[in-house]
Design a protein around this motif. Structure first.
Motif, PDB file in Angstrom:
ATOM      1  N   ILE A 298       0.832  -1.203   0.000  1.00 50.02           N
ATOM      2  CA  ILE A 298       0.000   0.000   0.000  1.00 50.02           C
ATOM      3  C   ILE A 298       0.865   1.251   0.000  1.00 50.02           C
ATOM      4  N   ALA A 299       1.959   1.214   0.773  1.00 47.64           N
ATOM      5  CA  ALA A 299       2.874   2.354   0.791  1.00 47.64           C
ATOM      6  C   ALA A 299       3.487   2.575  -0.589  1.00 47.64           C
ATOM      7  N   CYS A 300       3.803   1.479  -1.290  1.00 48.72           N
ATOM      8  CA  CYS A 300       4.356   1.584  -2.653  1.00 48.72           C
ATOM      9  C   CYS A 300       3.303   2.119  -3.625  1.00 48.72           C
ATOM     10  N   ILE A 301       2.079   1.665  -3.472  1.00 49.24           N
ATOM     11  CA  ILE A 301       0.989   2.164  -4.325  1.00 49.24           C
ATOM     12  C   ILE A 301       0.815   3.666  -4.117  1.00 49.24           C
ATOM     13  N   ASN A 302       0.913   4.072  -2.857  1.00 45.94           N
ATOM     14  CA  ASN A 302       0.833   5.507  -2.569  1.00 45.94           C
ATOM     15  C   ASN A 302       1.901   6.271  -3.333  1.00 45.94           C
ATOM     16  N   TYR A 303       3.109   5.731  -3.319  1.00 50.64           N
ATOM     17  CA  TYR A 303       4.201   6.416  -4.018  1.00 50.64           C
ATOM     18  C   TYR A 303       3.899   6.509  -5.513  1.00 50.64           C
ATOM     19  N   MET A 304       3.385   5.425  -6.073  1.00 55.55           N
ATOM     20  CA  MET A 304       3.026   5.447  -7.495  1.00 55.55           C
ATOM     21  C   MET A 304       2.006   6.542  -7.786  1.00 55.55           C
ATOM     22  N   ASN A 305       0.952   6.574  -6.979  1.00 58.91           N
ATOM     23  CA  ASN A 305      -0.114   7.546  -7.226  1.00 58.91           C
ATOM     24  C   ASN A 305       0.353   8.978  -6.997  1.00 58.91           C
ATOM     25  N   LEU A 306       1.118   9.182  -5.934  1.00 55.98           N
ATOM     26  CA  LEU A 306       1.606  10.528  -5.649  1.00 55.98           C
ATOM     27  C   LEU A 306       2.587  11.005  -6.716  1.00 55.98           C
ATOM     28  N   THR A 307       3.390  10.093  -7.254  1.00 55.85           N
ATOM     29  CA  THR A 307       4.361  10.475  -8.283  1.00 55.85           C
ATOM     30  C   THR A 307       3.676  10.762  -9.609  1.00 55.85           C
ATOM     31  N   ILE A 680      -3.292   1.913  11.246  1.00 56.94           N
ATOM     32  CA  ILE A 680      -2.154   2.405  10.462  1.00 56.94           C
ATOM     33  C   ILE A 680      -2.399   2.174   8.977  1.00 56.94           C
ATOM     34  N   THR A 681      -2.981   1.030   8.628  1.00 53.96           N
ATOM     35  CA  THR A 681      -3.269   0.738   7.221  1.00 53.96           C
ATOM     36  C   THR A 681      -4.239   1.760   6.647  1.00 53.96           C
ATOM     37  N   ILE A 682      -5.258   2.115   7.420  1.00 51.26           N
ATOM     38  CA  ILE A 682      -6.218   3.120   6.950  1.00 51.26           C
ATOM     39  C   ILE A 682      -5.532   4.472   6.767  1.00 51.26           C
ATOM     40  N   LEU A 683      -4.643   4.808   7.700  1.00 52.97           N
ATOM     41  CA  LEU A 683      -3.924   6.073   7.591  1.00 52.97           C
ATOM     42  C   LEU A 683      -3.069   6.113   6.324  1.00 52.97           C
ATOM     43  N   ILE A 684      -2.372   5.007   6.044  1.00 56.12           N
ATOM     44  CA  ILE A 684      -1.562   4.952   4.824  1.00 56.12           C
ATOM     45  C   ILE A 684      -2.453   5.023   3.594  1.00 56.12           C
ATOM     46  N   THR A 685      -3.609   4.374   3.658  1.00 55.61           N
ATOM     47  CA  THR A 685      -4.552   4.426   2.536  1.00 55.61           C
ATOM     48  C   THR A 685      -5.028   5.854   2.290  1.00 55.61           C
ATOM     49  N   CYS A 686      -5.241   6.605   3.367  1.00 54.23           N
ATOM     50  CA  CYS A 686      -5.653   8.001   3.211  1.00 54.23           C
ATOM     51  C   CYS A 686      -4.591   8.808   2.469  1.00 54.23           C
ATOM     52  N   LEU A 687      -3.341   8.521   2.758  1.00 56.00           N
ATOM     53  CA  LEU A 687      -2.271   9.201   2.039  1.00 56.00           C
ATOM     54  C   LEU A 687      -2.320   8.850   0.553  1.00 56.00           C
ATOM     55  N   GLY A 688      -2.646   7.596   0.246  1.00 54.90           N
ATOM     56  CA  GLY A 688      -2.803   7.211  -1.162  1.00 54.90           C
ATOM     57  C   GLY A 688      -3.956   7.929  -1.822  1.00 54.90           C
ATOM     58  N   LEU A 689      -5.024   8.124  -1.064  1.00 56.98           N
ATOM     59  CA  LEU A 689      -6.172   8.853  -1.607  1.00 56.98           C
ATOM     60  C   LEU A 689      -5.802  10.288  -1.955  1.00 56.98           C
ATOM     61  N   LEU A 690      -4.979  10.894  -1.123  1.00 58.88           N
ATOM     62  CA  LEU A 690      -4.526  12.250  -1.434  1.00 58.88           C
ATOM     63  C   LEU A 690      -3.829  12.290  -2.787  1.00 58.88           C
ATOM     64  N   GLY A 691      -3.037  11.251  -3.063  1.00 57.46           N
ATOM     65  CA  GLY A 691      -2.345  11.198  -4.352  1.00 57.46           C
ATOM     66  C   GLY A 691      -3.297  11.086  -5.517  1.00 57.46           C
ATOM     67  N   LEU A 692      -4.267  10.177  -5.393  1.00 53.04           N
ATOM     68  CA  LEU A 692      -5.185   9.978  -6.521  1.00 53.04           C
ATOM     69  C   LEU A 692      -6.095  11.178  -6.730  1.00 53.04           C
ATOM     70  N   PHE A 779     -11.841  17.207  -0.142  1.00 53.73           N
ATOM     71  CA  PHE A 779     -10.807  18.179   0.200  1.00 53.73           C
ATOM     72  C   PHE A 779     -10.159  18.749  -1.060  1.00 53.73           C
ATOM     73  N   HIS A 780      -9.711  17.863  -1.957  1.00 48.90           N
ATOM     74  CA  HIS A 780      -9.039  18.328  -3.165  1.00 48.90           C
ATOM     75  C   HIS A 780     -10.007  18.931  -4.182  1.00 48.90           C
ATOM     76  N   SER A 781     -11.189  18.308  -4.319  1.00 55.88           N
ATOM     77  CA  SER A 781     -12.137  18.818  -5.307  1.00 55.88           C
ATOM     78  C   SER A 781     -12.660  20.197  -4.903  1.00 55.88           C
ATOM     79  N   ALA A 782     -12.840  20.419  -3.593  1.00 58.97           N
ATOM     80  CA  ALA A 782     -13.286  21.730  -3.127  1.00 58.97           C
ATOM     81  C   ALA A 782     -12.217  22.783  -3.395  1.00 58.97           C
ATOM     82  N   ARG A 783     -10.948  22.418  -3.194  1.00 56.34           N
ATOM     83  CA  ARG A 783      -9.856  23.350  -3.493  1.00 56.34           C
ATOM     84  C   ARG A 783      -9.851  23.720  -4.982  1.00 56.34           C
TER      85      ARG A 783
END
Length: 796
Positions: A298-307, A680-692, A779-783
């Protein structure tokens, strides 16, 4: 070249701090908590491997078969160890250990109860790898009343750096000579002790137990000769029943065969009764391994999405580099170097975080990890592996994706045509959602089951019952009788009962009886122990038929049985049924005078078995039922009464409810670990959501601005973006529900009594993920929606 790649990587790292921080934070959390799980898994898998001959050491176990019941025991008979050495050339050495009850040892005027004590043969030191600090392993336990103690126990009684061998330790009535001091037994051992007493101490005058094939009570360990197969040796043990045990058990239709269990498999694979220590479970190893892997994934997926979310900002750079002559291989190297740099920084921060959180994790897991754990060679290689895994796996897709941009399209501003595989990124987020949802469901189900076990009616009232045990090694029934009478007169005491066992204790007698049934007599192994006439009242166990014990007149013949026994033998009327002892020609009999309501003598991992209760007044285990209210005053008064009769013994007590619930401590620890890592898994998933969401809103920025110019409200724009994540959450639920149901249904089936699967954990878990996804997307769509359309569209 490498220096140039790192310089550019550092420049890009500083250039976009927000995304860099998110990348590092996600990977740091994933690596940190994966490391904790890997430490836990490695420790569990390494149980008993500290023994130099671990691959050749086996424990012999007993499988007892009756007509309608099987009993699987960790213990065997005393003659077995010597017989194995004599009959089987495959056996290099064998040894026995026999547990001793809690014993008081004196230190000056003070006394301490010790519980980790075993009688042992001197051959134990030629099988197990216990390091001697003082003394000689070859003769340490050769004589009666000699003991070998652990370093901790030596320091407790004699102080640090003291010469201990030759000194004595005293109980209330006995004196033991210390002949050896060993390093503390490692915690990752299936059998731990602080003191070994020579076996000849207890077997004096009984022929070393070599003729007693009918009684089970000691552990038997065997060191096989090199090259011997444990499985082949196991098959050779089959004839031992006919040779040694059939003359005793065959006439009662009881068959026995031995099993061979490698000591390295005991902790995670044993399901036998009578394990000396808390065991693990291989299913949890697989679960925690999967969680550790998925956290890193999941942490790697986050990196992919954020990059990939930053692709628009890197597009012109890539286009210019390609026009300037950079090859795809060079660009891939650049992006992988950035990924490895991010992984290295994350790994460095993870190591710091692991060291800071080790005490917390140790308290939750019951382990004793230290800095030395991190510095072990295996873990150093593991850290390097994690660095490469997260750096290469997390950076591979962005590297190949970004390096594939066409320079002409990029420089013409047509990045949207090269925006990559949207479905792949959405699939990755669905995978994240599914994993998080499965973990949440499992956490809720585990906690619901543990709560059910704590709250379930076990057939007796375990609240406000204080247990006091008298251990002197002598017959103290006269003192106990007088003390109990005084305890009953205390204002805060409701009643006082005694027994030689009580619910929740790990061991209970199993004896063979001849039982009268409606169709004759049958021989049956039945659990039994002794109680007095006040025991049932102290525990709130009702009589459903017949009467309770009334006094000494019940000593010879009267017994009580539980409902399970009545049902098992299909008695229409249990009162008056007789039970005798097989082979007893004295015409002695036991007669049922009452039936007690079923209660859980063992933990709720076991069904209620037939139980027989003798009349045995003034036993050494005392149950004091307290009146409601603050027990402190009553306990203080009870201690004063205790001191009148047992001045040499410290006053110690425990409450029955706490003692009973401690049987589920292992599952509670694992449940806490699972719950923490779910969060912790949910928290990491939230970071991935920020990327997408960052990627999506960036790609749709101009579309959103046009919609705003044409009159779309902020709510409409936000709804447009967030509904995609709602659908992704629902798809994840469609995947997660059957997977979680399958695993949790199988887990619950382990328990004879379980809470069942409720839809509530599934619904709540889905709601948590849906709400988290929608809020993050909003959060992002409102911005994007509140951004100035003129500023966005001025480049068109």
């Amino acid at each position: 070249m490498i220096k140039n790649l790192l310089r550019i990587a550092f420049r890009n790292f500083r250039k976009d701090k927000w995304y860099s921080i998110l990348n590092v934070l996600g990977l740091t959390l994933g690596i940190t908590f994966s490391l904790f799980l890997i430490f836990y898994i490695t420790d569990e898998l390494n149980y008993d491997r500290y023994n130099e001959k671990a691959d050749r050491i086996v424990r012999i176990v007993s499988y007892i078969q009756e007509k309608d019941k099987n009993t699987d025991w960790t213990v065997t008979q005393l003659p077995l160890a010597a017989t194995l050495r004599k009959d089987f050339p495959e056996v290099e050495q064998s040894t026995r250990l026999l547990s001793r009850e809690r014993t008081l040892f004196k230190k000056g005027t003070d006394g301490f109860y010790e519980t980790k004590i075993y009688y042992a043969d001197s051959s134990i030191f030629s099988i197990f790898s216990y390091k001697f600090i003082e003394g000689n392993a070859a003769n340490a336990l050769n004589k009666p009343n000699t003991i070998v103690i652990s370093k901790s126990l030596a320091e407790k009684y004699f102080g640090k750096d003291a010469q201990v061998v030759g000194k004595t330790m005293k109980t209330v009535y006995d004196l033991y000579k210390v002949t050896g001091v060993i390093e503390d037994v490692p915690k990752n051992s299936h059998l731990r002790f602080d003191m070994l007493i020579s076996m000849s101490t207890i077997l004096k005058g009984v022929n070393d137990g070599q003729d007693n094939w009918g009684s089970f009570g000691n552990f038997t360990y065997v060191l096989l000769k090199p090259g011997t197969s444990a499985e082949a040796f196991n098959k050779k043990l089959i004839p031992m029943y006919d040779k040694y045990m059939a003359p005793i058990f065959a006439k009662f239709n009881v068959k026995i065969h031995y099993g061979v269990m490698p000591i390295t498999s005991i902790h995670l694979h044993s399901k036998l009764d009578g394990e000396p220590e808390e065991t693990g479970d291989m299913s949890y190893i697989w679960i925690f391994s999967a969680v550790a892997f998925f956290m890193l994934l999941i942490a790697c997926i986050n990196y992919m999405n954020l990059t990939t979310a930053r692709s628009a900002r890197r597009a012109k750079e890539i286009g210019i580099r390609k026009v300037s002559g950079s090859t795809k291989k060079q660009l891939v190297g650049q992006f992988l170097s950035e990924s490895l740099l991010t992984s290295f920084v994350s790994l460095f921060l993870s190591i710091i975080l692991v060291l800071l959180l080790l005490p917390v994790f140790n308290s939750i897991s019951g382990k004793e990890f230290t800095l030395q754990t991190l510095l072990q060679p295996f873990n150093i290689f593991l850290l390097i592996g994690i660095l490469l895994f997260t750096g290469l796996v997390g950076g591979s897709y962005p590297a190949f994706y970004l390096s594939s941009f066409q320079p002409v399209s990029i420089l013409k501003g047509a990045l949207s045509k090269a925006s990559g595989n949207v479905n792949l990124r959405r699939s990755l987020v669905v995978l994240q959602f599914s994993i998080s949802m499965i973990m949440l469901i499992c956490t809720w189900v585990v906690y619901a089951q543990l709560s059910y076990l704590r709250k379930k009616d076990v057939g007796y009232n375990k609240n406000q019952v204080m247990t006091i045990t008298v251990n002197t090694g002598e017959d103290e029934r006269g003192k106990i009788f007088a003390m109990n009478n005084e305890l009953r007169n205390l204002p805060g005491v409701k009643t006082v009962g005694t027994g030689n066992n009580y619910p929740g204790t790990p061991g209970i007698n199993l004896n063979l009886f001849t039982v009268q049934t409606n169709s004759g007599h049958v021989d049956k192994g039945i659990e039994d122990y002794g109680i007095d006439e006040n025991y049932l009242a102290a525990l709130g166990i009702p009589i459903v038929k017949g009467r309770n014990f009334e006094g000494p007149a019940d000593t010879l013949h009267s017994i009580l049985v539980n409902e399970a026994m009545v049902k098992h033998f299909a008695w229409d009327n249990a009162i008056g049924k007789r039970i005798t002892f097989p082979g007893d020609t004295s015409n002695r009999y036991l007669e049922v005078v009452g039936v007690v309501k079923d209660f859980n003598q063992k933990s709720l991992y076991n069904t209620i078995a037939p139980l027989l209760l003798f009349y045995s007044p003034n036993s050494n285990i005392i149950q004091v039922k307290l009146n409601p209210g603050d027990p402190k005053t009553t306990i203080a008064k009870a201690e004063a009464v205790w001191k009148k009769y047992f001045t040499q013994l410290p006053f110690e007590y425990k409450f029955l409810d706490e003692d009973f619930n401690s049987q589920y401590a292992a599952d509670q620890k694992r449940g806490k670990i699972f719950a923490a890592f779910s969060v912790i898994t949910i928290l990491i998933t939230c970071l991935g959501l920020l990327g997408l969401t960052a990627f999506t809103t960036q790609q749709k920025q101009k579309e959103i601005s046009i919609r705003r110019v044409l009159g779309a409200s902020i709510l409409e724009v936000v709804t447009l973006v967030t509904r995609n994540y709602l659908w992704l959450s629902l798809i994840a639920a469609f995947i997660a529900f059957p997977v979680a149901w399958y695993f949790m249904n199988n887990w619950l089936n382990i328990f004879p009594y379980n809470a069942g699967l409720s839809p509530i954990p599934f619904i709540l878990s889905a709601l948590v993920i849906v709400i988290t996804a929608v809020i993050t997307a909003m959060f992002h769509s409102a911005r994007a929606a509140v951004a100035s359309p003129a500023k966005i569209l001025k480049t068109e």
